[in-house]
Design a protein around this motif. Structure first.
Motif, PDB file in Angstrom:
ATOM      1  N   TYR A   5      42.938  43.112  40.055  1.00  0.00           N
ATOM      2  CA  TYR A   5      44.046  42.836  41.287  1.00  0.00           C
ATOM      3  C   TYR A   5      45.236  42.311  40.613  1.00  0.00           C
ATOM      4  O   TYR A   5      46.286  42.127  41.220  1.00  0.00           O
ATOM      5  N   THR A  39      41.332  45.023  50.603  1.00  0.00           N
ATOM      6  CA  THR A  39      41.809  44.355  49.475  1.00  0.00           C
ATOM      7  C   THR A  39      42.932  43.053  49.753  1.00  0.00           C
ATOM      8  O   THR A  39      42.492  42.064  49.425  1.00  0.00           O
ATOM      9  N   ILE A  43      42.070  39.204  48.632  1.00  0.00           N
ATOM     10  CA  ILE A  43      42.908  38.577  48.093  1.00  0.00           C
ATOM     11  C   ILE A  43      43.701  37.396  48.746  1.00  0.00           C
ATOM     12  O   ILE A  43      43.746  36.121  48.197  1.00  0.00           O
TER      13      ILE A  43
END
Length: 87
Positions: A5, A39, A43
């Motif tokens: 990431y 995602t 995060i």
């Protein structure tokens, strides 16, 4: 947080504008990378948790996590190089 990431975090931090909040910049970075909403949720959840426990803003948490990922990568690279060197 997974180091895969890192490009997303770097993009979000680089393009962050106070007027919109960090979440908007992160959303754009996730979308630009071709990742899905899951995602983004992963995060931002980790960043909010880190920010809460350290009593800092989410954008500051993102910068610290980014720096930790970079440092961890550098340490792994150094260990790999030293392990590859002949004794």
């Amino acid at each position: 947080m997974e180091d895969r990431y890192l490009p997303i975090l770097e993009d979000a931090v680089r393009n962050y504008r106070k007027k919109e909040g960090f979440e908007g910049a992160l959303g754009r970075a996730v979308k630009k990378s071709g990742e899905k909403y899951d995602t983004y949720i992963e995060i931002i959840t980790e960043l909010r948790d880190y920010a809460y426990h350290h009593d800092i803003a989410v954008v500051v948490a993102a910068k610290r996590v980014r720096d930790m990922i970079v440092t961890a990568r550098e340490n792994r690279d150094r260990q790999k190089i030293s392990a590859d060197e002949p004794c």
